[in-house]
Design an enzyme around this catalytic site. Sequence first.
Site, PDB file in Angstrom:
ATOM      1  N   GLU A  97       0.829  -1.209   0.000  1.00  0.00           N
ATOM      2  CA  GLU A  97       0.000   0.000   0.000  1.00  0.00           C
ATOM      3  C   GLU A  97       0.862   1.258   0.000  1.00  0.00           C
ATOM      4  O   GLU A  97       2.029   1.228   0.385  1.00  0.00           O
ATOM      5  CB  GLU A  97      -0.913   0.015   1.246  1.00  0.00           C
ATOM      6  CG  GLU A  97      -2.361  -0.292   0.938  1.00  0.00           C
ATOM      7  CD  GLU A  97      -3.094   0.803   0.151  1.00  0.00           C
ATOM      8  OE1 GLU A  97      -2.454   1.600  -0.571  1.00  0.00           O
ATOM      9  OE2 GLU A  97      -4.324   0.868   0.267  1.00  0.00           O
ATOM     10  N   ASP A  98       0.253   2.350  -0.414  1.00  0.00           N
ATOM     11  CA  ASP A  98       0.953   3.632  -0.378  1.00  0.00           C
ATOM     12  C   ASP A  98       0.922   4.244   1.021  1.00  0.00           C
ATOM     13  O   ASP A  98       1.911   4.737   1.522  1.00  0.00           O
ATOM     14  CB  ASP A  98       0.360   4.617  -1.415  1.00  0.00           C
ATOM     15  CG  ASP A  98      -1.161   4.716  -1.344  1.00  0.00           C
ATOM     16  OD1 ASP A  98      -1.791   4.055  -0.500  1.00  0.00           O
ATOM     17  OD2 ASP A  98      -1.730   5.473  -2.163  1.00  0.00           O
ATOM     18  N   ASP A 101      -4.151   5.243   6.583  1.00  0.00           N
ATOM     19  CA  ASP A 101      -4.702   6.439   7.202  1.00  0.00           C
ATOM     20  C   ASP A 101      -5.636   5.971   8.337  1.00  0.00           C
ATOM     21  O   ASP A 101      -5.165   5.613   9.408  1.00  0.00           O
ATOM     22  CB  ASP A 101      -5.436   7.203   6.092  1.00  0.00           C
ATOM     23  CG  ASP A 101      -5.818   8.620   6.487  1.00  0.00           C
ATOM     24  OD1 ASP A 101      -5.151   9.188   7.343  1.00  0.00           O
ATOM     25  OD2 ASP A 101      -6.798   9.146   5.924  1.00  0.00           O
ATOM     26  N   PHE A 150      -1.720  16.035   4.783  1.00  0.00           N
ATOM     27  CA  PHE A 150      -2.104  15.495   3.485  1.00  0.00           C
ATOM     28  C   PHE A 150      -0.894  15.530   2.553  1.00  0.00           C
ATOM     29  O   PHE A 150      -0.335  16.584   2.286  1.00  0.00           O
ATOM     30  CB  PHE A 150      -3.270  16.269   2.871  1.00  0.00           C
ATOM     31  CG  PHE A 150      -3.817  15.580   1.659  1.00  0.00           C
ATOM     32  CD1 PHE A 150      -4.713  14.523   1.804  1.00  0.00           C
ATOM     33  CD2 PHE A 150      -3.417  15.946   0.390  1.00  0.00           C
ATOM     34  CE1 PHE A 150      -5.198  13.848   0.688  1.00  0.00           C
ATOM     35  CE2 PHE A 150      -3.899  15.281  -0.736  1.00  0.00           C
ATOM     36  CZ  PHE A 150      -4.793  14.235  -0.579  1.00  0.00           C
ATOM     37  N   ARG A 163       0.959  12.195  -8.758  1.00  0.00           N
ATOM     38  CA  ARG A 163       1.412  10.833  -8.463  1.00  0.00           C
ATOM     39  C   ARG A 163       2.855  10.608  -8.916  1.00  0.00           C
ATOM     40  O   ARG A 163       3.571   9.790  -8.355  1.00  0.00           O
ATOM     41  CB  ARG A 163       0.517   9.806  -9.164  1.00  0.00           C
ATOM     42  CG  ARG A 163      -0.912   9.737  -8.639  1.00  0.00           C
ATOM     43  CD  ARG A 163      -1.599   8.500  -9.192  1.00  0.00           C
ATOM     44  NE  ARG A 163      -3.039   8.524  -9.043  1.00  0.00           N
ATOM     45  CZ  ARG A 163      -3.696   8.106  -7.959  1.00  0.00           C
ATOM     46  NH1 ARG A 163      -3.026   7.657  -6.920  1.00  0.00           N
ATOM     47  NH2 ARG A 163      -5.006   8.140  -7.896  1.00  0.00           N
TER      48      ARG A 163
HETATM   49  P1  IMP Z   1      -7.901   4.566   4.888  1.00  0.00           P
HETATM   50  O1  IMP Z   1      -6.668   3.997   5.560  1.00  0.00           O
HETATM   51  O2  IMP Z   1      -8.963   3.563   4.622  1.00  0.00           O
HETATM   52  O3  IMP Z   1      -8.421   5.763   5.638  1.00  0.00           O
HETATM   53  O4  IMP Z   1      -7.558   5.143   3.462  1.00  0.00           O
HETATM   54  C1  IMP Z   1      -6.327   5.110   2.917  1.00  0.00           C
HETATM   55  C2  IMP Z   1      -6.402   5.691   1.516  1.00  0.00           C
HETATM   56  O5  IMP Z   1      -6.744   7.090   1.570  1.00  0.00           O
HETATM   57  C3  IMP Z   1      -5.050   5.604   0.859  1.00  0.00           C
HETATM   58  O6  IMP Z   1      -4.899   4.409   0.149  1.00  0.00           O
HETATM   59  C4  IMP Z   1      -5.044   6.835  -0.015  1.00  0.00           C
HETATM   60  O7  IMP Z   1      -5.625   6.547  -1.265  1.00  0.00           O
HETATM   61  C5  IMP Z   1      -5.924   7.834   0.704  1.00  0.00           C
HETATM   62  N1  IMP Z   1      -5.099   8.780   1.500  1.00  0.00           N
HETATM   63  C6  IMP Z   1      -4.990   8.837   2.832  1.00  0.00           C
HETATM   64  N2  IMP Z   1      -4.167   9.817   3.230  1.00  0.00           N
HETATM   65  C7  IMP Z   1      -3.738  10.414   2.103  1.00  0.00           C
HETATM   66  C8  IMP Z   1      -2.833  11.511   1.845  1.00  0.00           C
HETATM   67  O8  IMP Z   1      -2.245  12.152   2.749  1.00  0.00           O
HETATM   68  N3  IMP Z   1      -2.636  11.833   0.541  1.00  0.00           N
HETATM   69  C9  IMP Z   1      -3.244  11.169  -0.484  1.00  0.00           C
HETATM   70  N4  IMP Z   1      -4.071  10.132  -0.289  1.00  0.00           N
HETATM   71  C10 IMP Z   1      -4.331   9.765   0.988  1.00  0.00           C
HETATM   72 MG    MG Z   2      -4.728   4.271  -2.078  1.00  0.00          MG
END
Ligand code: IMP
Ligand code: MG
Length: 173
Positions: A97-98, A101, A150, A163
């Site tokens: 994963e990138d 969050d 962010f 990206r």
């Molecule tokens: P979560 O962990 O389900 O809240 O969501 C994670 C996803 O939200 C990631 O895979 C990203 O696509 C997006 N995301 C969360 N934080 C950021 C950020 O700081 N920049 C860009 N995308 C983010």
């Molecule tokens: Mg993502």
Amino acid sequence: MEHKIKVLVSKEQIEERTKELAAQISREYEGEALHLICILKGSVFFTCALANYITVPVTLDFMSVSSYGNETVSSGRVKILKDLDESIQGKNVLVVEDIIDSGRTLSYLFTMLNARNPKTLKLCTLLDKPDRREMDIEADYTGFQIPDLFVVGYGLDYMQNYRNLPYVGVMEQ
Ligand code: IMP
Ligand code: MG
């Protein structure tokens, strides 16, 4: 689209940390094959870089997911836009994963992938925002823990832009 973007994690730092993680992964999966699952689109850059430095046999698959419907409800359910091409049954699966969050997306995804009976299922993330966590999910391999900001670049987008930046940066207002 043009914003002022301040470097948070440099290209060099990402490269060095990716090599470290790949070395650790290669040690821990020694004698085994590894099936990498890249979560589109954000983790494309990181998955490719990581795969380049892993020394055990690697296969790759891709999955694209999005949050379900109205974000304000935030059920954590995810919609599969593109499912895996191959079965993961009996495989050593490493999801790449990138960023983690809230952890909602991955929490849902892991329950789903576990039900497909992989031999092992682990998680590698480039970035982690621990302050934002709502679900009990932790990566087995983490590139960098970052504050609640962010960020864009190295796969991460703002409205599909940025990206391709070779570093992770914070957008300035
Ligand atoms: P979560 O962990 O389900 O809240 O969501 C994670 C996803 O939200 C990631 O895979 C990203 O696509 C997006 N995301 C969360 N934080 C950021 C950020 O700081 N920049 C860009 N995308 C983010
Ligand atoms: Mg993502």
